[in-house]
Enzyme design. Structure first.
Site, short mmCIF file in Angstrom:
data_model
loop_
_atom_site.label_atom_id
_atom_site.label_comp_id
_atom_site.label_asym_id
_atom_site.label_seq_id
_atom_site.Cartn_x
_atom_site.Cartn_y
_atom_site.Cartn_z
N THR A 1 0.82 -1.22 0.00
CA THR A 1 0.00 0.00 0.00
C THR A 1 0.86 1.27 0.00
OG1 THR A 1 -1.65 -1.21 1.26
CG2 THR A 1 -1.86 1.19 1.25
N SER B 1 2.23 -2.90 8.49
CA SER B 1 2.12 -3.62 9.76
C SER B 1 3.50 -4.09 10.21
CB SER B 1 1.20 -4.83 9.61
OG SER B 1 -0.09 -4.41 9.26
N PHE C 1 -33.70 -16.27 28.60
CA PHE C 1 -34.45 -15.36 27.70
C PHE C 1 -34.34 -15.85 26.26
CE2 PHE C 1 -33.13 -12.33 31.13
CZ PHE C 1 -34.39 -12.20 31.70
N GLN C 2 -35.49 -16.10 25.65
CA GLN C 2 -35.45 -16.70 24.32
C GLN C 2 -34.81 -15.75 23.29
OE1 GLN C 2 -39.03 -17.63 21.97
NE2 GLN C 2 -38.35 -19.76 22.00
N GLU D 1 -6.03 -6.06 3.65
CA GLU D 1 -5.76 -7.19 2.73
C GLU D 1 -6.81 -7.20 1.62
OE1 GLU D 1 -3.85 -10.58 4.02
OE2 GLU D 1 -2.81 -9.52 5.62
#
Ligand SMILES: Cc1cc2nc3c(=O)[nH]c(=O)nc-3n(C[C@H](O)[C@H](O)[C@H](O)COP(=O)(O)OP(=O)(O)OC[C@H]3O[C@@H](n4cnc5c(N)ncnc54)[C@H](O)[C@@H]3O)c2cc1C
Length: 384
Positions: free
Chosen positions: A125, A157, A276-277, A362
């Site tokens: 880049t 990086s 809790f559904q 990427e």
């Protein structure tokens, strides 16, 4: 068709889980908070072969299939996506050196990179060439038996903390066919590192701009032939996309495990959250999307391993899908943790911050769609 892992693969994944629990999990939050690049953790990874999982045995790599690499990266990313993602970039660059380096370069750098003693960055880049990487402007001019590299790279990086730079630079005319790749020692005269970028996540690895001013490298440091650099860069990225997708899958598994535990512990309205559904359904969807993403990544890895002609398309599909699903699963797990998910006491906010960038780098997920659509519409790809 057997989708089960072999005994050996399970043992390999277990070794990675042990490494992740022992070497990464206790430190990941601190490395993130303090911006520490954990060199010792990479050295330890090197002892286990994790710095060159799919690089050839000739340079000291394990020479394993990409599929096996996903097993390792997934276990590690479940506790620390940032550190794992850097290790995947190092693996990619090391594979490129092993695959296309001259005998001298392979001999000089291969074993050092494979052992993790030295680390590598991937430099494609530029400030004005991101998604359109084929338009890059960094030049490498011949000077006798050497090349002189001049230009600027962005977002690298590990930049400033690594020892070898795999640099894509223009040796010919405009477009991708004018690009060549070089292995450049990171301390070569003429290289200047810019300010460490302040980021939302991926804080255990540095990201820096790098400028090159008449940086002299011997012609034998060219990877592959003149004009092949862009093709080589893209071949590296096919595997890189599987790796980044895997980092998202691993992080999502870590987030799902945390959410499941939390739903069993936390009580509201005199009931466990797990009763809790609405949350049960959310967890079920998270698990379903996670399995789908993992299988897509593994399918793309198998295609790359078998040299399938459509591997690149599957790598793009897997990267797009796994990074979108992975990020969403981390967000859902954070939501299940309520206000506590927003605090640094829990790993959820770090997993959210670390997986966000997987949709961007990427190749952005828009570019992944460009690749897939081009195969379908222009090349008549049959995905049955
Ligand atoms: C933390 C981090 C680490 C990185 N590490 C590295 C590294 O080690 N090495 C390296 O070489 N690079 C690295 N990158 C760079 C990364 O690969 C680029 O940021 C990425 O490719 C996007 O390029 P750009 O940022 O210039 O965005 P741009 O290309 O300017 O894109 C801007 C927006 O436009 C969209 N867009 C662009 N073209 C199209 C199109 N044709 N159709 C539809 N939408 C489009 C993009 O998807 C995006 O949403 C890193 C980036 C980050 C953030």
């Amino acid at each position: 068709m057997d989708l089960e892992l072999t005994e050996e693969q399970r043992a390999f994944a277990q070794a990675a889980r042990d490494y992740a629990q022992g070497e990464l999990a206790p430190h990941a939050a601190r490395w993130d908070a303090e911006g520490i690049f954990p060199r010792e953790a990479f050295a330890r990874a090197g002892e286990l072969g994790f710095c060159a999982i799919y690089a050839s045995e000739a340079i000291g790599g394990l020479g394993l299939p990409r599929l096996d690499a996903t097993l390792v990266f997934e276990e590690m990313a479940a506790v620390d996506p940032s550190t794992t993602a850097f290790l995947t970039i190092h693996n990619m660059a090391t594979w490129m050196v092993g695959q296309w380096g001259s005998a001298e370069v392979r001999e000089q750098w291969g074993p050092l990179l494979a052992s993790g003693e030295k680390l590598a960055s991937y430099c494609l880049t530029e400030p004005n060439a991101g998604s359109d990487a084929g338009s890059l402007a960094t030049r490498a001019e011949r000077d006798g038996g050497d090349f002189l590299i001049s230009g600027a790279k962005a977002f690298i990086s590990g930049g400033g903390d690594t020892d070898l730079l795999v640099v894509m630079a223009r040796t010919g005319g405009a477009g991708p066919s004018g690009v060549s790749a070089f292995a450049v020692p990171a301390d070569a005269p003429g290289i200047t590192y810019g300010r460490k970028e302040e980021k939302m996540g991926w804080n255990s690895q540095s990201t820096r701009p790098i400028s090159f001013e008449h940086v002299r490298v011997p012609a034998r440091n060219m990877l592959g032939a003149e004009g092949e650099g862009f093709k080589i860069a893209m071949k590296g990225l096919d595997g890189g996309r599987i790796n980044i997708g895997t980092c998202s899958v691993g992080a999502a598994q870590g987030a799902l495990d945390a959410a499941r535990r939390y739903m069993d512990e936390r009580r509201q309205f005199n009931r466990k959250l797990s009763e809790f559904q609405a949350l049960q359904f959310k967890l079920a969807d998270m698990a379903t999307h996670l399995v789908a993403a993992r299988q897509m990544v593994r399918l793309a890895a198998c295609k790359l391993d078998s040299g399938s002609a459509d591997a690149g398309t599957y790598c793009a599909m897997a990267k797009r899908f796994a990074t979108d699903m992975g990020f969403q699963i981390c967000l859902d797990a954070q939501q299940i943790h309520g206000g506590y998910g927003y605090l640094r006491d829990y790993p959820l906010e770090r997993l959210v911050r670390d997986t966000r960038v997987h949709q961007i780098l990427e190749g952005t997920n828009e570019i992944m769609r460009v690749i897939v659509a081009r195969q379908l519409l222009e090349k008549g790809a049959d995905i049955r």
